[in-house]
Design a protein around this motif. Structure first.
Motif, PDB file in Angstrom:
ATOM      1  N   UNK A   1      -3.574  15.144   3.452  1.00  0.00           N
ATOM      2  CA  UNK A   1      -3.168  15.713   2.158  1.00  0.00           C
ATOM      3  C   UNK A   1      -4.331  16.231   1.328  1.00  0.00           C
ATOM      4  N   UNK A   2      -5.501  15.629   1.516  1.00  0.00           N
ATOM      5  CA  UNK A   2      -6.603  15.961   0.604  1.00  0.00           C
ATOM      6  C   UNK A   2      -7.892  16.395   1.295  1.00  0.00           C
ATOM      7  N   UNK A   3      -7.925  16.368   2.607  1.00  0.00           N
ATOM      8  CA  UNK A   3      -9.160  16.643   3.322  1.00  0.00           C
ATOM      9  C   UNK A   3      -9.727  18.030   3.079  1.00  0.00           C
ATOM     10  N   UNK A   4      -8.877  19.014   2.828  1.00  0.00           N
ATOM     11  CA  UNK A   4      -9.343  20.394   2.652  1.00  0.00           C
ATOM     12  C   UNK A   4      -9.648  20.744   1.191  1.00  0.00           C
TER      13      UNK A   4
ATOM     14  N   UNK B   1       0.844  -1.191   0.000  1.00  0.00           N
ATOM     15  CA  UNK B   1       0.000   0.000   0.000  1.00  0.00           C
ATOM     16  C   UNK B   1       0.883   1.247   0.000  1.00  0.00           C
ATOM     17  N   UNK B   2       0.305   2.327  -0.451  1.00  0.00           N
ATOM     18  CA  UNK B   2       1.065   3.581  -0.559  1.00  0.00           C
ATOM     19  C   UNK B   2       0.549   4.660   0.372  1.00  0.00           C
ATOM     20  N   UNK B   3      -0.574   4.405   1.051  1.00  0.00           N
ATOM     21  CA  UNK B   3      -1.171   5.465   1.871  1.00  0.00           C
ATOM     22  C   UNK B   3      -1.920   4.867   3.044  1.00  0.00           C
ATOM     23  N   UNK B   4      -2.011   5.673   4.112  1.00  0.00           N
ATOM     24  CA  UNK B   4      -2.863   5.380   5.248  1.00  0.00           C
ATOM     25  C   UNK B   4      -4.007   6.388   5.265  1.00  0.00           C
ATOM     26  N   UNK B   5      -5.061   6.046   5.966  1.00  0.00           N
ATOM     27  CA  UNK B   5      -6.225   6.943   6.017  1.00  0.00           C
ATOM     28  C   UNK B   5      -5.841   8.319   6.539  1.00  0.00           C
ATOM     29  N   UNK B   6      -4.942   8.364   7.541  1.00  0.00           N
ATOM     30  CA  UNK B   6      -4.540   9.655   8.115  1.00  0.00           C
ATOM     31  C   UNK B   6      -3.831  10.523   7.075  1.00  0.00           C
ATOM     32  N   UNK B   7      -2.989   9.911   6.245  1.00  0.00           N
ATOM     33  CA  UNK B   7      -2.272  10.661   5.219  1.00  0.00           C
ATOM     34  C   UNK B   7      -3.199  11.208   4.157  1.00  0.00           C
ATOM     35  N   UNK B   8      -4.195  10.421   3.788  1.00  0.00           N
ATOM     36  CA  UNK B   8      -5.174  10.888   2.791  1.00  0.00           C
ATOM     37  C   UNK B   8      -5.958  12.068   3.339  1.00  0.00           C
TER      38      UNK B   8
ATOM     39  N   UNK C   1     -14.726  12.541   1.989  1.00  0.00           N
ATOM     40  CA  UNK C   1     -13.470  12.137   1.350  1.00  0.00           C
ATOM     41  C   UNK C   1     -13.453  10.629   1.179  1.00  0.00           C
ATOM     42  N   UNK C   2     -13.144  10.164  -0.023  1.00  0.00           N
ATOM     43  CA  UNK C   2     -13.265   8.737  -0.324  1.00  0.00           C
ATOM     44  C   UNK C   2     -12.184   8.311  -1.310  1.00  0.00           C
ATOM     45  N   UNK C   3     -12.051   6.994  -1.450  1.00  0.00           N
ATOM     46  CA  UNK C   3     -11.211   6.414  -2.494  1.00  0.00           C
ATOM     47  C   UNK C   3     -12.125   5.647  -3.435  1.00  0.00           C
TER      48      UNK C   3
ATOM     49  N   UNK D   1      -8.521   9.372  -5.212  1.00  0.00           N
ATOM     50  CA  UNK D   1      -9.103  10.127  -4.104  1.00  0.00           C
ATOM     51  C   UNK D   1     -10.155  11.096  -4.655  1.00  0.00           C
ATOM     52  N   UNK D   2     -11.359  11.033  -4.086  1.00  0.00           N
ATOM     53  CA  UNK D   2     -12.472  11.883  -4.534  1.00  0.00           C
ATOM     54  C   UNK D   2     -13.226  12.415  -3.317  1.00  0.00           C
ATOM     55  N   UNK D   3     -14.171  13.292  -3.590  1.00  0.00           N
ATOM     56  CA  UNK D   3     -15.191  13.641  -2.614  1.00  0.00           C
ATOM     57  C   UNK D   3     -16.545  13.335  -3.225  1.00  0.00           C
TER      58      UNK D   3
END
Length: 562
Positions: free
Chosen positions: A110-113, A100-107, A193-195, A185-187
């Protein structure tokens, strides 16, 4: 031939051998067949019994009852069927490595805003893995929340994107399964925030369903027994599980910056030394001797001071064969530190500094613990044991020398004494425990303990009835115990001999004589300060937990049904 007929044939063909000595293989075959027949275990047991000896009849009846008790429920059966279906498709139900390349916290970081439009332009790819914690479908679109070690994130599965085969794999998944996902990664329209899935990989089939609720008072015993389920279902438990190692890491960093060296010392010992506690006893087969699991870390560390290491500490498990309650577990983590050329005051400064370092790392100085808001800002209160007793009772033990007077005061105040406690020092300690201990709420260094309860501590030069020792109390509980260390070998031997007298009077927590340690002191140990910290209780404070079981991943538990 159905399962019942197979079982009957097995018994008929093997009845003589089973009657003489039932093998494990036979039991396994019988259990396998019983598992395939739902609701008929008692009947089968009766049939089996006709072909077996009396002893083996009882064995089979017991096995049958266990099968009835533990038989799979409908959900568990359905999950096993899905496991078989995966195998038929050539998919390993229990998976393989997944990068894997990402954890939920990193997503989220990086992208939450970012807005949905910004994310659409970026088209950021993420490869995640975790456990399905919720799942729903709306026609040809599916939604899941996947949980990794940092938290949960939504996963969106669109049939038109992943195709019929992958969408069917998603449909057959269950809450609790572990999956891997490559996606974008989308909204969503709801702003979550979703994958969005591009590739879907089954990793592990969960054969048991997760409980709907696994927290609260009624479930605490099971939470502690099945910590793995607790960590899945309870975010607070997971937070505590990760906070504890962070706290211990911060302690190590602080001690290293103070010039200390971390060491390791033996867990097994021939002697009961270093603290007042009942031990666990084990046996060394090669030497044919009984040994103790250590109750403290002290004497080996002080030997290292003799050897010239000067500033040492150890964080390790110790074992005390005592009761279990909110503050005690038979095995717990202790830290002891010893600093050459220091004393009681130096240990107070070290302790305030360490607690402050932890608090700053966690981002606040006040913690809610045992119903109190504990403020860790310096300076902390420093009070002597006799002064504290005088404040609560009006009795000034510094002005009393007569043991008979002490015994009279104890009787007047309803203080019961064991045979080995009928002396000046133990009586003072009993008064402290009854009238003072629970009143020490904010961090308080309580110093000036009686000699009788401190066999390893240097005497106070102004009043040899007392020693240079302190205990740190917070919210009415002891958090640390520190000494100006005794380095006089003659005095030390006398203290050990006094401990033997107490043992003869019935004190099963009294120390043995460690002649090797006395010999070490004869080579010369520098003046030193030493301290011991209960790491579990320290973690309870900083994680704001009321029970030691909440900061131990696997606390000692009573047997079920007790």
């Amino acid at each position: 031939m159905n399962a019942f007929e197979q079982l009957k044939e097995l018994i008929e063909n093997r009845s003589d051998a089973i009657a003489e000595n039932m093998s494990e293989e036979d039991l396994e075959q019988i259990n396998a067949l019983l598992n395939r027949i739902s609701g008929n275990a008692d009947k089968i047991a009766e049939t089996i019994a006709a072909n077996l000896s009396e002893e083996n009849k009882e064995t089979i009846k017991k096995k049958a009852k266990e099968v009835q008790k533990n038989k799979l429920n409908d959900q568990e059966l359905a999950r096993r069927q899905k496991m078989n279906a995966l195998q038929e498709k050539g998919i390993d139900p229990f998976g393989h490595a997944f990068t894997r390349t990402a954890l939920s916290s990193g997503i989220r970081r990086d992208y939450g805003e970012k807005t949905a439009e910004e994310l659409a332009k970026i088209s950021a790819e993420a490869v995640i893995a975790g456990r399905i914690m919720s799942k729903r479908r709306m026609g040809k679109i599916g939604f899941m929340h996947v949980q990794d070690k940092d938290g949960r994130i939504q996963v969106v599965v669109k049939k038109q994107v992943v195709g019929e085969e992958v969408y069917e794999l998603f449909k057959q998944s269950d809450v609790g399964d572990i999956i891997g996902v490559r996606g974008v990664v989308i909204k969503t329209q709801a702003g979550e925030l979703s994958v969005e899935v591009r590739e879907y990989t089954h990793l592990t089939k969960a054969l048991r369903p997760l409980p709907e609720k696994f927290h609260g008072l009624t479930d605490k015993e099971e939470r502690y027994r099945r910590r793995y389920v607790d960590l899945i279902m309870n975010e607070d438990s997971k937070k505590t599980a990760f906070l504890r190692p962070l706290i211990i890491k911060t302690i190590r960093e602080y001690m290293d910056t103070q010039g200390f060296t971390e060491v390791e010392t033996p867990i097994l010992s021939n002697l009961l030394t270093g603290a007042s506690a009942r031990p666990f006893i084990t046996h060394h087969n090669t030497q044919d001797i009984d040994m103790y699991l250590r109750i403290a870390l002290e004497l080996p560390l002080k030997r290292l001071l003799v050897g010239g290491m000067e500033a040492v500490y150890e964080i390790g498990r110790v074992f005390r064969n005592e009761g279990m309650d909110l503050n005690h577990n038979p095995e717990f983590t202790l830290m002891e530190a010893y600093l050459a050329y220091s004393d009681l005051e130096g240990m107070m400064d070290l302790t305030e500094g360490m607690y402050t370092a932890i608090a700053k790392k966690l981002g606040k100085m006040t913690y809610h613990f045992n119903g109190y808001d504990i403020n860790l800002e310096s300076p902390w209160a420093r009070v002597s044991m006799t002064e504290a007793i005088k404040e609560k009772t009006g009795i000034d033990f510094r002005q009393i020398n007569d043991t008979e007077e002490c015994l009279k005061l104890a009787a007047e105040h309803g203080i019961e004494l064991e045979a080995h406690e009928k002396d000046y020092g133990h009586i003072i300690n009993k008064f402290f425990e009854k009238y003072v201990e629970e009143t020490l709420i904010q961090p308080t260094f309580l110093y000036g303990h009686p000699l009788a309860i401190s066999p390893l501590t240097k005497k106070n030069p102004d009043d040899p009835r007392f020693v240079d020792r302190f205990e740190l109390f917070i919210a009415g509980a002891e958090f640390a115990n520190a000494y100006t260390e005794l380095n006089n070998p003659i005095d030390q031997l006398e203290r050990f001999e006094e401990q033997l007298k107490e043992k003869d009077l019935g004190n099963d927590e009294a120390n043995d004589i460690d002649m090797d340690f006395v010999e070490a002191l004869e080579y010369g140990m520098p003046p030193a300060g030493g301290i011991g910290y209960g790491i579990d209780r320290l973690c309870m404070l900083f994680t704001e937990q009321e029970s030691i079981r909440d900061v131990l991943l696997f606390p000692t538990m009573k047997q079920r049904g007790e």
